[in-house]
Design an enzyme around this catalytic site. Structure first.
Site, PDB file in Angstrom:
ATOM      1  N   HIS A   9      47.366 -11.898  -2.039  1.00 40.18           N
ATOM      2  CA  HIS A   9      47.424 -11.467  -3.440  1.00 40.18           C
ATOM      3  C   HIS A   9      48.473 -12.257  -4.232  1.00 40.18           C
ATOM      4  CE1 HIS A   9      51.237  -9.522  -2.608  1.00 40.18           C
ATOM      5  NE2 HIS A   9      50.702  -9.171  -1.454  1.00 40.18           N
ATOM      6  N   ARG A  60      47.361  -4.458  -5.121  1.00 41.85           N
ATOM      7  CA  ARG A  60      47.743  -5.856  -5.374  1.00 41.85           C
ATOM      8  C   ARG A  60      46.699  -6.837  -4.822  1.00 41.85           C
ATOM      9  NH1 ARG A  60      51.078  -3.481  -1.506  1.00 41.85           N
ATOM     10  NH2 ARG A  60      51.749  -4.646   0.329  1.00 41.85           N
ATOM     11  N   GLU A  87      48.459  -4.521   4.315  1.00 42.53           N
ATOM     12  CA  GLU A  87      49.654  -5.203   4.800  1.00 42.53           C
ATOM     13  C   GLU A  87      50.172  -4.492   6.045  1.00 42.53           C
ATOM     14  OE1 GLU A  87      51.059  -7.502   5.589  1.00 42.53           O
ATOM     15  OE2 GLU A  87      52.388  -8.292   4.044  1.00 42.53           O
ATOM     16  N   ARG A  88      50.911  -5.236   6.864  1.00 41.95           N
ATOM     17  CA  ARG A  88      51.613  -4.624   7.992  1.00 41.95           C
ATOM     18  C   ARG A  88      52.519  -3.515   7.453  1.00 41.95           C
ATOM     19  NH1 ARG A  88      56.586  -6.135  10.944  1.00 41.95           N
ATOM     20  NH2 ARG A  88      56.959  -7.751   9.402  1.00 41.95           N
ATOM     21  N   ARG A 115      59.272 -11.338  11.232  1.00 38.61           N
ATOM     22  CA  ARG A 115      58.387 -12.342  11.802  1.00 38.61           C
ATOM     23  C   ARG A 115      58.145 -12.272  13.304  1.00 38.61           C
ATOM     24  NH1 ARG A 115      56.916 -12.264   7.544  1.00 38.61           N
ATOM     25  NH2 ARG A 115      57.015 -13.808   5.875  1.00 38.61           N
ATOM     26  N   HIS A 182      46.948  -9.788   2.541  1.00 42.40           N
ATOM     27  CA  HIS A 182      48.410  -9.740   2.449  1.00 42.40           C
ATOM     28  C   HIS A 182      49.046 -10.767   3.393  1.00 42.40           C
ATOM     29  CE1 HIS A 182      48.051  -5.846   0.332  1.00 42.40           C
ATOM     30  NE2 HIS A 182      46.931  -5.790   1.043  1.00 42.40           N
TER      31      HIS A 182
HETATM   32  C1  DG2 Z   1      55.082  -8.406   1.920  1.00 43.11           C
HETATM   33  C2  DG2 Z   1      55.296  -9.428   2.981  1.00 43.11           C
HETATM   34  O1  DG2 Z   1      53.734  -8.107   1.903  1.00 43.11           O
HETATM   35  O2  DG2 Z   1      56.604  -9.542   3.234  1.00 43.11           O
HETATM   36  O3  DG2 Z   1      55.240  -6.172   2.789  1.00 43.11           O
HETATM   37  O4  DG2 Z   1      57.017  -7.010   1.832  1.00 43.11           O
HETATM   38  O5  DG2 Z   1      52.003  -9.855   1.338  1.00 43.11           O
HETATM   39  O6  DG2 Z   1      51.697  -7.505   0.625  1.00 43.11           O
HETATM   40  O7  DG2 Z   1      53.485  -8.940  -0.439  1.00 43.11           O
HETATM   41  P1  DG2 Z   1      52.681  -8.621   0.794  1.00 43.11           P
HETATM   42  C3  DG2 Z   1      55.841  -7.093   2.205  1.00 43.11           C
HETATM   43  P2  DG2 Z   1      57.246 -10.522   4.306  1.00 43.11           P
HETATM   44  O8  DG2 Z   1      56.741 -10.141   5.667  1.00 43.11           O
HETATM   45  O9  DG2 Z   1      56.914 -11.942   3.915  1.00 43.11           O
HETATM   46  O10 DG2 Z   1      58.735 -10.220   4.165  1.00 43.11           O
END
Ligand code: DG2
Length: 248
Positions: A9, A60, A87-88, A115, A182
């Site tokens: 996104h 998003r 997202e994770r 990471r 994501h």
């Molecule tokens: C970001 C990735 O997710 O963060 O969850 O903070 O891609 O949905 O913006 P996204 C988050 P990082 O793992 O790069 O810190």
């Protein structure tokens, strides 16, 4: 040969304020809106067409897809929203400033949380307001399916079945697919596709709002991949993502 397009996104409000986001449902910034439109323009100018789109249930990624499809004049495309592309889950870090967290716990620890393949961030308490148990979009899930934190390995475990059960068969049936997701759900997919090792995946950072094209052979093994757009700007954006977790 098949092609699939992945897209993280555009910039979100919490990307801008440098906060761990995970399952928090924040929207795009003005810059993020423009990135999504620009991604659509790049795809249109490159002659890309699609039959089917996948995205998460987080706005998003959904809005980025809508804006890109609008730019391509393809808003008629069927869209599958799947929570497994979310997202994770960032656990108890959700809402915290990444730089301040690094100042408090150290850059190394934050790198592990962001990471590492198999070390999850500290989990949310089940009673925490940030937990997703009462969110209607997850009403069909069992309590065990709703995470309180996740490492990338956990994310791979939910993302890969979407690929195996739905996306891969659709590609083989001739469907041209775009996936708007994501940073980490895409890292999970790419790790699986490219067979990236648990240690090498640490170095993979995905920029916002930039189409990533994968060319696949008949067995869906990657032949090559490339981002659309200005290579220097993309490299700078990837470096900026890597640096988000460092103390200022
Ligand atoms: C970001 C990735 O997710 O963060 O969850 O903070 O891609 O949905 O913006 P996204 C988050 P990082 O793992 O790069 O810190």
């Amino acid at each position: 040969m098949y092609k699939i397009v992945f897209m993280r996104h555009g910039e979100s409000t919490w990307n801008l304020s440098n906060r761990f986001t995970g399952w928090t449902d924040v929207d795009l910034t003005e810059k993020g809106i423009n990135e999504a439109k620009q991604a659509g323009k790049l795809l249109k100018d490159g002659g890309y067409t699609f039959d089917l789109a996948y995205t998460s249930v987080l706005k998003r990624a959904v809005r980025t897809l809508w804006l890109a499809l609008d730019e391509m004049d393809m808003m008629y495309l069927p869209i599958k929203n799947d929570w497994r592309l979310n997202e994770r889950h960032y656990g108890a870090l959700q809402g915290l400033d990444k730089g301040e967290t690094a100042a408090k716990y150290g850059d190394e620890q934050v790198l592990v949380w962001r990471r590492s393949y198999d070390t999850p961030p500290p989990a949310l308490e089940a009673g925490d307001d940030r937990a997703s148990f009462n969110d209607p979009r997850y009403a069909g899930l069992s309590k065990e399916q709703i995470p309180l934190t996740e490492c990338l390995k956990d994310t791979v475990a939910r993302v890969v079945p979407v690929w195996d059960e739905e996306i891969a068969p659709a590609i083989k049936a001739g469907k041209k697919i775009i996936i708007s997701a994501h940073g980490n759900s895409l890292r999970a997919l790419i790790k699986m596709l490219d067979g990236i090792s648990d240690s090498d995946i640490v170095g993979l950072n995905i920029p916002n709002g930039t189409p990533l094209v994968y060319e696949l052979d008949a067995e869906l093994k990657p032949i090559r991949h490339y981002y659309l757009g200005d290579a220097d700007a993309i490299a700078a954006a990837q470096a900026a993502v890597a640096n988000q977790g460092k103390a200022k």
